[in-house]
Design a protein around this motif. Sequence first.
Motif, PDB file in Angstrom:
ATOM      1  N   PRO A 272       1.735  -6.770   8.589  1.00 46.93           N
ATOM      2  CA  PRO A 272       0.670  -5.837   8.957  1.00 46.93           C
ATOM      3  C   PRO A 272       1.132  -4.381   8.961  1.00 46.93           C
ATOM      4  O   PRO A 272       0.373  -3.481   8.602  1.00 46.93           O
ATOM      5  CB  PRO A 272       0.263  -6.289  10.358  1.00 46.93           C
ATOM      6  N   VAL A 273       2.388  -4.148   9.334  1.00 51.13           N
ATOM      7  CA  VAL A 273       2.916  -2.777   9.308  1.00 51.13           C
ATOM      8  C   VAL A 273       3.036  -2.293   7.861  1.00 51.13           C
ATOM      9  O   VAL A 273       2.675  -1.156   7.532  1.00 51.13           O
ATOM     10  CB  VAL A 273       4.274  -2.708  10.044  1.00 51.13           C
ATOM     11  N   ALA A 274       3.538  -3.134   6.986  1.00 51.89           N
ATOM     12  CA  ALA A 274       3.626  -2.790   5.564  1.00 51.89           C
ATOM     13  C   ALA A 274       2.236  -2.581   4.977  1.00 51.89           C
ATOM     14  O   ALA A 274       2.020  -1.660   4.168  1.00 51.89           O
ATOM     15  CB  ALA A 274       4.364  -3.874   4.805  1.00 51.89           C
ATOM     16  N   ALA A 275       1.275  -3.408   5.394  1.00 53.38           N
ATOM     17  CA  ALA A 275      -0.101  -3.261   4.921  1.00 53.38           C
ATOM     18  C   ALA A 275      -0.677  -1.920   5.351  1.00 53.38           C
ATOM     19  O   ALA A 275      -1.354  -1.238   4.564  1.00 53.38           O
ATOM     20  CB  ALA A 275      -0.963  -4.404   5.444  1.00 53.38           C
TER      21      ALA A 275
ATOM     22  N   GLY B 187      -3.926   1.608 -11.296  1.00 49.66           N
ATOM     23  CA  GLY B 187      -2.740   1.722 -10.442  1.00 49.66           C
ATOM     24  C   GLY B 187      -3.093   1.858  -8.971  1.00 49.66           C
ATOM     25  O   GLY B 187      -2.508   1.182  -8.104  1.00 49.66           O
ATOM     26  N   TRP B 188      -4.041   2.712  -8.665  1.00 49.61           N
ATOM     27  CA  TRP B 188      -4.411   2.909  -7.258  1.00 49.61           C
ATOM     28  C   TRP B 188      -5.193   1.727  -6.708  1.00 49.61           C
ATOM     29  O   TRP B 188      -5.080   1.396  -5.525  1.00 49.61           O
ATOM     30  CB  TRP B 188      -5.176   4.211  -7.073  1.00 49.61           C
ATOM     31  N   SER B 189      -5.969   1.070  -7.552  1.00 50.57           N
ATOM     32  CA  SER B 189      -6.647  -0.135  -7.051  1.00 50.57           C
ATOM     33  C   SER B 189      -5.630  -1.256  -6.826  1.00 50.57           C
ATOM     34  O   SER B 189      -5.823  -2.106  -5.938  1.00 50.57           O
ATOM     35  CB  SER B 189      -7.758  -0.572  -8.000  1.00 50.57           C
ATOM     36  N   THR B 190      -4.558  -1.246  -7.582  1.00 50.50           N
ATOM     37  CA  THR B 190      -3.492  -2.223  -7.349  1.00 50.50           C
ATOM     38  C   THR B 190      -2.882  -2.019  -5.969  1.00 50.50           C
ATOM     39  O   THR B 190      -2.639  -2.989  -5.240  1.00 50.50           O
ATOM     40  CB  THR B 190      -2.408  -2.107  -8.438  1.00 50.50           C
ATOM     41  N   THR B 191      -2.639  -0.762  -5.604  1.00 51.07           N
ATOM     42  CA  THR B 191      -2.087  -0.522  -4.260  1.00 51.07           C
ATOM     43  C   THR B 191      -3.064  -0.931  -3.175  1.00 51.07           C
ATOM     44  O   THR B 191      -2.650  -1.441  -2.123  1.00 51.07           O
ATOM     45  CB  THR B 191      -1.682   0.952  -4.067  1.00 51.07           C
ATOM     46  N   ALA B 192      -4.364  -0.753  -3.409  1.00 52.89           N
ATOM     47  CA  ALA B 192      -5.352  -1.193  -2.425  1.00 52.89           C
ATOM     48  C   ALA B 192      -5.355  -2.716  -2.291  1.00 52.89           C
ATOM     49  O   ALA B 192      -5.434  -3.255  -1.177  1.00 52.89           O
ATOM     50  CB  ALA B 192      -6.739  -0.692  -2.814  1.00 52.89           C
ATOM     51  N   VAL B 193      -5.256  -3.411  -3.414  1.00 60.01           N
ATOM     52  CA  VAL B 193      -5.212  -4.878  -3.382  1.00 60.01           C
ATOM     53  C   VAL B 193      -3.941  -5.352  -2.684  1.00 60.01           C
ATOM     54  O   VAL B 193      -3.965  -6.322  -1.900  1.00 60.01           O
ATOM     55  CB  VAL B 193      -5.328  -5.447  -4.820  1.00 60.01           C
ATOM     56  N   ILE B 194      -2.833  -4.678  -2.954  1.00 62.26           N
ATOM     57  CA  ILE B 194      -1.577  -5.045  -2.286  1.00 62.26           C
ATOM     58  C   ILE B 194      -1.703  -4.864  -0.777  1.00 62.26           C
ATOM     59  O   ILE B 194      -1.254  -5.729  -0.001  1.00 62.26           O
ATOM     60  CB  ILE B 194      -0.405  -4.220  -2.855  1.00 62.26           C
ATOM     61  N   ALA B 195      -2.308  -3.767  -0.347  1.00 64.09           N
ATOM     62  CA  ALA B 195      -2.487  -3.553   1.093  1.00 64.09           C
ATOM     63  C   ALA B 195      -3.344  -4.658   1.701  1.00 64.09           C
ATOM     64  O   ALA B 195      -3.033  -5.178   2.785  1.00 64.09           O
ATOM     65  CB  ALA B 195      -3.126  -2.186   1.341  1.00 64.09           C
ATOM     66  N   LEU B 196      -4.405  -5.035   1.018  1.00 59.77           N
ATOM     67  CA  LEU B 196      -5.275  -6.097   1.516  1.00 59.77           C
ATOM     68  C   LEU B 196      -4.540  -7.437   1.566  1.00 59.77           C
ATOM     69  O   LEU B 196      -4.647  -8.177   2.561  1.00 59.77           O
ATOM     70  CB  LEU B 196      -6.517  -6.203   0.620  1.00 59.77           C
TER      71      LEU B 196
ATOM     72  N   LEU C 101      -1.293  -7.882   1.764  1.00 62.35           N
ATOM     73  CA  LEU C 101      -0.262  -7.839   2.807  1.00 62.35           C
ATOM     74  C   LEU C 101      -0.863  -8.113   4.185  1.00 62.35           C
ATOM     75  O   LEU C 101      -0.230  -8.717   5.045  1.00 62.35           O
ATOM     76  CB  LEU C 101       0.454  -6.483   2.815  1.00 62.35           C
ATOM     77  N   PHE C 102      -2.078  -7.665   4.375  1.00 60.06           N
ATOM     78  CA  PHE C 102      -2.729  -7.867   5.665  1.00 60.06           C
ATOM     79  C   PHE C 102      -3.252  -9.297   5.823  1.00 60.06           C
ATOM     80  O   PHE C 102      -3.162  -9.886   6.899  1.00 60.06           O
ATOM     81  CB  PHE C 102      -3.876  -6.860   5.822  1.00 60.06           C
ATOM     82  N   LEU C 103      -3.789  -9.880   4.736  1.00 59.59           N
ATOM     83  CA  LEU C 103      -4.424 -11.196   4.833  1.00 59.59           C
ATOM     84  C   LEU C 103      -3.503 -12.367   4.519  1.00 59.59           C
ATOM     85  O   LEU C 103      -3.612 -13.420   5.150  1.00 59.59           O
ATOM     86  CB  LEU C 103      -5.633 -11.259   3.890  1.00 59.59           C
ATOM     87  N   ALA C 104      -2.624 -12.238   3.554  1.00 60.15           N
ATOM     88  CA  ALA C 104      -1.779 -13.366   3.127  1.00 60.15           C
ATOM     89  C   ALA C 104      -0.549 -13.470   4.023  1.00 60.15           C
ATOM     90  O   ALA C 104      -0.018 -12.482   4.508  1.00 60.15           O
ATOM     91  CB  ALA C 104      -1.359 -13.185   1.681  1.00 60.15           C
ATOM     92  N   GLU C 105      -0.101 -14.696   4.173  1.00 61.18           N
ATOM     93  CA  GLU C 105       1.094 -14.916   4.980  1.00 61.18           C
ATOM     94  C   GLU C 105       2.357 -14.886   4.135  1.00 61.18           C
ATOM     95  O   GLU C 105       3.426 -14.536   4.622  1.00 61.18           O
ATOM     96  CB  GLU C 105       0.981 -16.252   5.721  1.00 61.18           C
TER      97      GLU C 105
ATOM     98  N   TRP D 201       4.793 -13.678   0.864  1.00 59.27           N
ATOM     99  CA  TRP D 201       5.073 -12.441   0.155  1.00 59.27           C
ATOM    100  C   TRP D 201       4.800 -12.559  -1.338  1.00 59.27           C
ATOM    101  O   TRP D 201       4.690 -11.545  -2.026  1.00 59.27           O
ATOM    102  CB  TRP D 201       6.545 -12.050   0.355  1.00 59.27           C
ATOM    103  N   TRP D 202       4.675 -13.766  -1.844  1.00 55.74           N
ATOM    104  CA  TRP D 202       4.520 -13.925  -3.275  1.00 55.74           C
ATOM    105  C   TRP D 202       3.164 -13.408  -3.765  1.00 55.74           C
ATOM    106  O   TRP D 202       3.059 -12.910  -4.892  1.00 55.74           O
ATOM    107  CB  TRP D 202       4.727 -15.383  -3.704  1.00 55.74           C
ATOM    108  N   ALA D 203       2.102 -13.479  -2.959  1.00 53.10           N
ATOM    109  CA  ALA D 203       0.780 -13.013  -3.396  1.00 53.10           C
ATOM    110  C   ALA D 203       0.759 -11.486  -3.615  1.00 53.10           C
ATOM    111  O   ALA D 203       0.317 -11.008  -4.679  1.00 53.10           O
ATOM    112  CB  ALA D 203      -0.289 -13.443  -2.404  1.00 53.10           C
ATOM    113  N   PRO D 204       1.223 -10.691  -2.645  1.00 47.69           N
ATOM    114  CA  PRO D 204       1.261  -9.242  -2.905  1.00 47.69           C
ATOM    115  C   PRO D 204       2.220  -8.876  -4.047  1.00 47.69           C
ATOM    116  O   PRO D 204       1.949  -7.946  -4.816  1.00 47.69           O
ATOM    117  CB  PRO D 204       1.735  -8.639  -1.586  1.00 47.69           C
ATOM    118  N   ALA D 205       3.329  -9.620  -4.160  1.00 43.20           N
ATOM    119  CA  ALA D 205       4.282  -9.342  -5.231  1.00 43.20           C
ATOM    120  C   ALA D 205       3.668  -9.635  -6.599  1.00 43.20           C
ATOM    121  O   ALA D 205       3.844  -8.861  -7.549  1.00 43.20           O
ATOM    122  CB  ALA D 205       5.554 -10.163  -5.034  1.00 43.20           C
ATOM    123  N   ALA D 206       2.923 -10.720  -6.714  1.00 42.41           N
ATOM    124  CA  ALA D 206       2.254 -11.058  -7.980  1.00 42.41           C
ATOM    125  C   ALA D 206       1.190 -10.011  -8.323  1.00 42.41           C
ATOM    126  O   ALA D 206       1.056  -9.616  -9.492  1.00 42.41           O
ATOM    127  CB  ALA D 206       1.641 -12.450  -7.885  1.00 42.41           C
ATOM    128  N   ALA D 207       0.449  -9.568  -7.320  1.00 44.92           N
ATOM    129  CA  ALA D 207      -0.556  -8.525  -7.559  1.00 44.92           C
ATOM    130  C   ALA D 207       0.112  -7.228  -8.003  1.00 44.92           C
ATOM    131  O   ALA D 207      -0.402  -6.520  -8.888  1.00 44.92           O
ATOM    132  CB  ALA D 207      -1.380  -8.292  -6.296  1.00 44.92           C
TER     133      ALA D 207
END
Length: 179
Positions: free
Chosen positions: A4-7, A48-57, A59-63, A65-71
């Motif tokens: 959540p802090v990273a998100a 690029g910026w929508s990718t960072t938004a998806v990564i933030a989301l 990071l907040f929702l997924a438990e 690390w592979w999902a944000p890394a894949a995104a």
Amino acid sequence: MAQPVAALGVAMVTVSGCVWYLPALVDLRAGADRPDSRRTAAAACLSGWSTTAVIALLLFLAEAWWAPAAAAVTGTAVTAVLRGRALVQRRREARQTARDWTELCAAPAPAGPRRGPRIVAGLLGGGLCAAAATAVLRSAPAGEGGPHWPSLALAPAGIVAVSVVLAAICAGRARRRAP
């Protein structure tokens, strides 16, 4: 660091990136008013910026690390491909612009130097300088018993009028001689 802090950090970076993605959005909405390379570069910026938004989301929702890394990997690849395409399009547009300007500038040069505009400018400039000089002489205080030149009262206007008439005559002659 907790997800959540990273998100929160990634979300703040995404929000602060509005100085890049809002103008890119304007470029995309402008449509055909912008060159293709600029619109493709704007699409790369938005991806690029929508990718960072998806990564933030994620990071907040997924438990995991592979999902944000894949995104992140997918978004980076899409952004890189779009940016590369924009660079290729920009080079192609620059070459086409250079060819267009070469064709436009291929017209034959005039036969020789034209003196008409320089003569007109010289006549006008000389007349204005002479008028200023006579105005200064006219405004100088006359000495005791010295000549007070009443005929100089209209001299500046007369000098300017004569120089304008001569310049107009010279311009007319130059225009008649021009092909």
